[in-house]
Design an enzyme around this catalytic site. Sequence first.
Site, PDB file in Angstrom:
ATOM      1  N   TYR A 196      77.307 112.390  -4.444  1.00  0.00           N
ATOM      2  CA  TYR A 196      77.409 111.239  -3.532  1.00  0.00           C
ATOM      3  C   TYR A 196      78.484 110.305  -4.038  1.00  0.00           C
ATOM      4  O   TYR A 196      78.551 110.009  -5.241  1.00  0.00           O
ATOM      5  CB  TYR A 196      76.059 110.518  -3.489  1.00  0.00           C
ATOM      6  CG  TYR A 196      76.025 109.272  -2.622  1.00  0.00           C
ATOM      7  CD1 TYR A 196      76.196 109.355  -1.240  1.00  0.00           C
ATOM      8  CD2 TYR A 196      75.807 108.007  -3.183  1.00  0.00           C
ATOM      9  CE1 TYR A 196      76.151 108.221  -0.443  1.00  0.00           C
ATOM     10  CE2 TYR A 196      75.755 106.865  -2.390  1.00  0.00           C
ATOM     11  CZ  TYR A 196      75.927 106.973  -1.027  1.00  0.00           C
ATOM     12  OH  TYR A 196      75.880 105.844  -0.245  1.00  0.00           O
ATOM     13  N   ASP A 289      83.794 110.182 -10.623  1.00  0.00           N
ATOM     14  CA  ASP A 289      83.056 109.059 -10.046  1.00  0.00           C
ATOM     15  C   ASP A 289      81.960 108.709 -11.055  1.00  0.00           C
ATOM     16  O   ASP A 289      80.922 109.375 -11.128  1.00  0.00           O
ATOM     17  CB  ASP A 289      82.466 109.446  -8.691  1.00  0.00           C
ATOM     18  CG  ASP A 289      81.642 108.314  -8.094  1.00  0.00           C
ATOM     19  OD1 ASP A 289      81.469 107.279  -8.764  1.00  0.00           O
ATOM     20  OD2 ASP A 289      81.172 108.479  -6.949  1.00  0.00           O
ATOM     21  N   LYS A 317      77.679  99.592 -10.600  1.00  0.00           N
ATOM     22  CA  LYS A 317      76.383  99.408 -11.254  1.00  0.00           C
ATOM     23  C   LYS A 317      76.451  98.628 -12.573  1.00  0.00           C
ATOM     24  O   LYS A 317      76.478  97.409 -12.559  1.00  0.00           O
ATOM     25  CB  LYS A 317      75.704 100.768 -11.430  1.00  0.00           C
ATOM     26  CG  LYS A 317      75.441 101.477 -10.067  1.00  0.00           C
ATOM     27  CD  LYS A 317      74.601 102.713 -10.209  1.00  0.00           C
ATOM     28  CE  LYS A 317      74.553 103.567  -8.939  1.00  0.00           C
ATOM     29  NZ  LYS A 317      73.594 103.186  -7.949  1.00  0.00           N
TER      30      LYS A 317
HETATM   31  C1  LIG Z   1      78.080 108.381  -8.068  1.00  0.00           C
HETATM   32  C2  LIG Z   1      78.000 107.266  -7.057  1.00  0.00           C
HETATM   33  N1  LIG Z   1      79.114 106.897  -6.412  1.00  0.00           N
HETATM   34  C3  LIG Z   1      79.105 105.898  -5.512  1.00  0.00           C
HETATM   35  C4  LIG Z   1      77.943 105.227  -5.216  1.00  0.00           C
HETATM   36  C5  LIG Z   1      77.951 104.120  -4.216  1.00  0.00           C
HETATM   37  O1  LIG Z   1      77.748 102.895  -4.868  1.00  0.00           O
HETATM   38  P1  LIG Z   1      77.153 101.635  -4.081  1.00  0.00           P
HETATM   39  O2  LIG Z   1      75.732 101.970  -3.742  1.00  0.00           O
HETATM   40  O3  LIG Z   1      77.292 100.499  -5.057  1.00  0.00           O
HETATM   41  O4  LIG Z   1      77.986 101.441  -2.861  1.00  0.00           O
HETATM   42  C6  LIG Z   1      76.757 105.582  -5.863  1.00  0.00           C
HETATM   43  C7  LIG Z   1      75.494 104.906  -5.566  1.00  0.00           C
HETATM   44  O5  LIG Z   1      74.456 105.221  -6.042  1.00  0.00           O
HETATM   45  C8  LIG Z   1      76.793 106.639  -6.809  1.00  0.00           C
HETATM   46  O6  LIG Z   1      75.688 107.029  -7.460  1.00  0.00           O
END
Ligand SMILES: Cc1ncc(COP(=O)(O)O)c(C=O)c1O
Length: 477
Positions: A196, A289, A317
């Site tokens: 994700y 990511d 985060k």
């Molecule tokens: C690996 C990863 N990338 C991107 C995101 C998206 O982040 P946000 O929820 O702060 O938009 C998340 C959210 O959990 C994530 O786990």
Amino acid sequence: MQATALSCVLAAFLALSGSETEAFSAGSAFAGVRARGARATNGRMSMVAATKYNTAKSEAIFTEAKDLMPGGVSSPVRAFKSVGGNPIVFDKVKGAYSWDVDGNKYIDYVGSWGPAIVGHAHDEVLDAVKATMDKGTSFGAPCALENELAKKVIEAVPSVEMVRFTNSGTEACMGMLRLVRAFTGKEKIIKFNGCYHGHADGFLVQAGSGIATLGLPDSPGVPQGATAGTLVAKYNDLASVEELLKTGGVAAVVLEPVVGNSGFIPPQPGFLQGLRDLTNQYDALLVFDEVMTGFRIAYGCAQAHFGVTPDVTTLGKVIGGGLPVGAYGGRRDIMEMVAPAGPMYQAGTLSGNPLAMMAGIKTMEILQRPGSYEHLDKVTSKLIKGILSAGADAGHDVCGGSISGMFGFFFAKGPVYSFEDAQTSDLAKFGRWHRAMLEKGVYLAPSQYEAGFTSLAHTEADIDATIAAAKDVMSSL
Ligand SMILES: Cc1ncc(COP(=O)(O)O)c(C=O)c1O
């Protein structure tokens, strides 16, 4: 170059087979434990509610919320749809604990989905944010705190020479996507089934079916044009990546270096280095990511832990310490494409706001203190070992593991190397496990396909209480 690559593969292998990475398949490997099988463990429970578990206020608030907001929530997984029942409504959080509006206390392994790595509402973070707030909540102008957090990120993360702050992980991934296309002049990207990267159109090609590899969107409302350049490979399967790279025109390979969004799935030895080599060979960028893994797997993120350096990294985060933050960063020549240094446009009214910067700075300061990651590793590996043996003792197929403060397990025989493997899990059993643990005062992510998180505030006593609850629950499923 060859020697470096080989030593990186060896380092990754040693890391995975050593104590730092705990990966187990308890269904079979713990058969001996099951034979010894001590099941009754109530004596050690410290979180069992003396009175009947009551969530009347949560139910009332959530019932009202459903009429006011789609599904009653501001973000879908919170709604408990995949585990059944209604979510509890939080009142307050502190340290390793959360309390709901009915006064029930939980040991919290969600940690606001990752940011709460030093413990919820840490006094030092709160004090720093309060002092910053006295000067205002948003400037919309340069502020020195941005430099301070940027320096911390650049010093710590091997791939990052310059950084752009955003307000969320999704925004960071959106900016990163535009950047890798702008820099390479190519349009295709390769992502992995089950990873994700936020909810931007271009990434909403996900898991589970053949149409995913055709780049068809997973959500209505995502135009096919937005995902036409999104190719999907299988995690831990280098051959599936090379097949797509061979089609040409690939700007970047983007992945979670340790998957947390299909449940917890670590990279197999050599996988990350293999991606580094393949992207070099096919002239594509490599993007980690690290929104979830950043400053959680190690202070230098997963890339430092595994010794593989991507070209671009996304963060979120932890670096916001519980306030809304994201960031993308990378090599200077790539980052200088970003406006106003370069032509690739991306902006944000509240980006780099002083409260979020200060919460991140203070959180990272605390993380830098000696023993932080040793503590995370210790409590988390004890926790996952305890859960897995509780499952095996009770005769369930379970497999899982942990790295530093990130963990997860599946109700499946395993091993789980990809989202396809994760889908062999018994989801109905997970739903029953989740609800029963909740009723015993343990708050876990409400989905089999989410990782769990510990914090510096989790004590051995919290872990013992959780394992005792797990033994009880596993034997009743
Ligand atoms: C690996 C990863 N990338 C991107 C995101 C998206 O982040 P946000 O929820 O702060 O938009 C998340 C959210 O959990 C994530 O786990």
